[in-house]
Design an enzyme around this catalytic site. Structure first.
Site, PDB file in Angstrom:
ATOM      1  N   VAL A 163       2.223   3.505  -3.305  1.00 55.91           N
ATOM      2  CA  VAL A 163       1.489   4.483  -4.119  1.00 55.91           C
ATOM      3  C   VAL A 163       0.786   5.494  -3.216  1.00 55.91           C
ATOM      4  O   VAL A 163      -0.038   5.120  -2.381  1.00 55.91           O
ATOM      5  CB  VAL A 163       0.432   3.789  -5.018  1.00 55.91           C
ATOM      6  CG1 VAL A 163      -0.322   4.818  -5.858  1.00 55.91           C
ATOM      7  CG2 VAL A 163       1.086   2.746  -5.918  1.00 55.91           C
ATOM      8  N   GLU A 209       0.820  -1.210   0.000  1.00 53.66           N
ATOM      9  CA  GLU A 209       0.000   0.000   0.000  1.00 53.66           C
ATOM     10  C   GLU A 209       0.859   1.268   0.000  1.00 53.66           C
ATOM     11  O   GLU A 209       0.516   2.278  -0.627  1.00 53.66           O
ATOM     12  CB  GLU A 209      -0.907  -0.018   1.244  1.00 53.66           C
ATOM     13  CG  GLU A 209      -1.883   1.124   1.339  1.00 53.66           C
ATOM     14  CD  GLU A 209      -2.955   1.072   0.257  1.00 53.66           C
ATOM     15  OE1 GLU A 209      -3.732   0.130   0.229  1.00 53.66           O
ATOM     16  OE2 GLU A 209      -2.990   2.003  -0.576  1.00 53.66           O
ATOM     17  N   LYS A 263       4.274   4.352 -10.000  1.00 49.20           N
ATOM     18  CA  LYS A 263       3.024   4.220  -9.247  1.00 49.20           C
ATOM     19  C   LYS A 263       1.863   3.874 -10.186  1.00 49.20           C
ATOM     20  O   LYS A 263       0.977   3.088  -9.842  1.00 49.20           O
ATOM     21  CB  LYS A 263       2.753   5.511  -8.477  1.00 49.20           C
ATOM     22  CG  LYS A 263       3.815   5.748  -7.378  1.00 49.20           C
ATOM     23  CD  LYS A 263       3.823   7.159  -6.852  1.00 49.20           C
ATOM     24  CE  LYS A 263       4.894   7.341  -5.777  1.00 49.20           C
ATOM     25  NZ  LYS A 263       5.169   8.741  -5.438  1.00 49.20           N
TER      26      LYS A 263
HETATM   27  N1  HSE Z   1       9.317  11.369  -4.239  1.00 45.95           N
HETATM   28  C1  HSE Z   1       7.938  11.064  -4.098  1.00 45.95           C
HETATM   29  C2  HSE Z   1       7.107  12.333  -4.193  1.00 45.95           C
HETATM   30  C3  HSE Z   1       7.590  10.433  -2.791  1.00 45.95           C
HETATM   31  O1  HSE Z   1       7.645  13.439  -4.311  1.00 45.95           O
HETATM   32  O2  HSE Z   1       5.898  12.226  -4.150  1.00 45.95           O
HETATM   33  C4  HSE Z   1       7.899   8.996  -2.720  1.00 45.95           C
HETATM   34  O3  HSE Z   1       7.027   8.258  -3.538  1.00 45.95           O
END
Ligand code: HSE
Length: 437
Positions: free
Chosen positions: A134, A131, A207
């Site tokens: 994402v 979970e 994602k």
């Molecule tokens: N680097 C990602 C973001 C967070 O800026 O949303 C980790 O998934």
């Protein structure tokens, strides 16, 4: 029910690992009451065992060797939080071999090697929870697998990268250039020292691969996901978007169109009135449209130790309940017991409305030459803005199109960008007007 406690081993004590341990310790009573037995951390592994992370370590063995955690017969669930492909993949496969359940936040690994890992978990008769991979703390995967399971999903539109949402929000509210905002975001800890994966859209594409699988029950080869980042977006485009009633967001989009799956990540103009368009800053949001439920909107924090830790611990509790009930895998990890391999629509074949900003030399006949090429390629213009906002010799001319086929747009722009009355390449931003949450 003979199990007296569920035992956890955590590999990787970075931001998410630390948040996970903190939640398991600070909320231990609530977790015990919800699960029915205590969920205890038995061992932790990290290359740095000396660093003070402000955690309570009594009764927990701390090691630099992840294999010790994986092989420990007393551990029921291995939590992999080191990220990256290797050695994370080997650790997970080894855990399955030892009949351990696994929880991970590793989106890059799942996007590229997910199929292999899901099959391995199933053959070993254990669960894999992800979970946290994402949208951090938003329980979107669980919702797709479970709460929305009755629906044929039509589409998901996701703001799943907080760094990009923050940058675009700051560019919009302060009219600043991309480069300025990214430096400030780094200084404030909102962007990684190397934010390439974020700003180029790769993190969102990782994602999206997972979301698409859960929405449609099909694997999507990661390389088939069209991925475009935000670095070309200028304050000028954000201004034009605002004038036309839109906001620009980096969207991860998946749709089912005529039996084909669309999976793409790119900056997108959305009507400013859409709920998802109002989600700003580091927040994430996902609009899921199902045939029975209609539009839904999920929003919340996509990063951070506690929000992401919340998702990890939710998975740990879910698996703990399955252990206690003796029913690992009751809900298929990929959301579909019977899976399909659906074709992924080629980017050239998608249809969308488009925002086109030409850099036109301001002289008679330019407009008709541009619109002539568009017309020849079946592209119909819905509105035009030309203002005397000169950039050197050229003047920006914005055309909004009706729905057109991407291939036709590319063909037209290849010709337009070569016209002697056009200076520089045309800025293209896809526009979504469809049903949204
Ligand atoms: N680097 C990602 C973001 C967070 O800026 O949303 C980790 O998934």
């Amino acid at each position: 029910m003979s199990t007296k406690a569920v035992h956890i081993g955590v590999i990787g004590l970075g931001t998410v690992g630390t948040g996970t341990v903190r939640i398991l310790q600070e909320n231990a009573d609530t977790i015990r009451r919800r699960v029915g037995v205590p969920v205890l951390i038995k061992a932790m592994a990290d290359l740095d065992t000396k660093k003070d992370r402000g955690l309570q370590l009594s009764g927990i063995s701390l090691t630099t060797d992840a294999h010790e955690v994986i092989k420990d017969p007393a551990i029921d669930i291995v939590v992999e939080l080191i990220g990256g492909y290797r050695p994370a993949k080997e650790f997970i496969l080894e855990a399955f071999k030892h009949k351990k359940h696994v929880v991970t936040a590793n989106k890059a690994l799942l996007a590229v090697h997910g199929e292999e890992l899901y099959i391995a978990a199933e053959s070993a008769g254990v669960s894999i929870g992800f979970e946290a991979a994402v949208a951090g703390g938003i329980p979107i995967l669980r919702s797709l697998r479970d709460g929305l399971a009755a629906n044929d999903i039509a589409s998901i539109f996701g703001i799943v990268n907080g760094t990009c949402n923050y940058i675009l929000t700051m560019m919009t509210s302060e009219g600043r250039q991309f480069e300025e905002v990214i430096s400030e975001a780094q200084a404030r800890g909102y962007a990684e020292a190397d934010p390439t994966f974020d700003i180029d859209g790769v993190d969102s594409a990782h994602k999206l691969a997972i979301l698409t699988m859960l929405a449609f029950g099909t694997p999507v080869p990661f390389d088939d996901i069209y991925t475009e980042g935000i670095s070309r977006i200028t304050p000028l485009d954000i201004d034009f978007a605002g004038e036309l009633g839109y906001k620009i967001k980096l969207l991860a989009i998946t749709k089912m169109v005529d039996g084909e799956v669309e999976a793409r990540v790119h900056p997108t103009m959305l009507p400013a009135s859409y709920p998802i368009a109002t989600v700003d800053g580091v927040y994430n949001a996902l609009s899921v449209v199902g045939d029975a439920v209609g539009s839904t909107l999920f929003s919340g924090r996509g990063v951070g130790d506690m929000p992401t830790g919340s998702a990890v611990v939710g998975d740990i509790m879910d698996i703990s309940r399955d252990i206690l009930a003796g029913c690992a895998g009751r809900i298929p990890v990929t959301a579909f017991r019977e899976r399909a391999v659906l074709p992924v629509r080629k980017m050239d074949d998608i249809t969308s409305c488009y925002y086109l900003r030409f850099s036109a030399i301001d002289k008679p006949g330019v407009m008709s030459r541009i619109s002539g090429v568009l017309g020849k390629n079946n592209i119909s213009i819905s509105s035009v803005i030309q203002k005397d906002r000169r950039v050197a010799e050229a003047v920006p001319v914005v055309m909004m199109t009706h729905e057109a086929v991407e291939r036709d747009v590319r063909t037209a722009l290849a010709e337009i960008d070569k016209l002697d009355c056009v200076a520089g390449s045309t800025m293209v931003i896809r526009v979504e007007e469809g049903k949204q949450g």
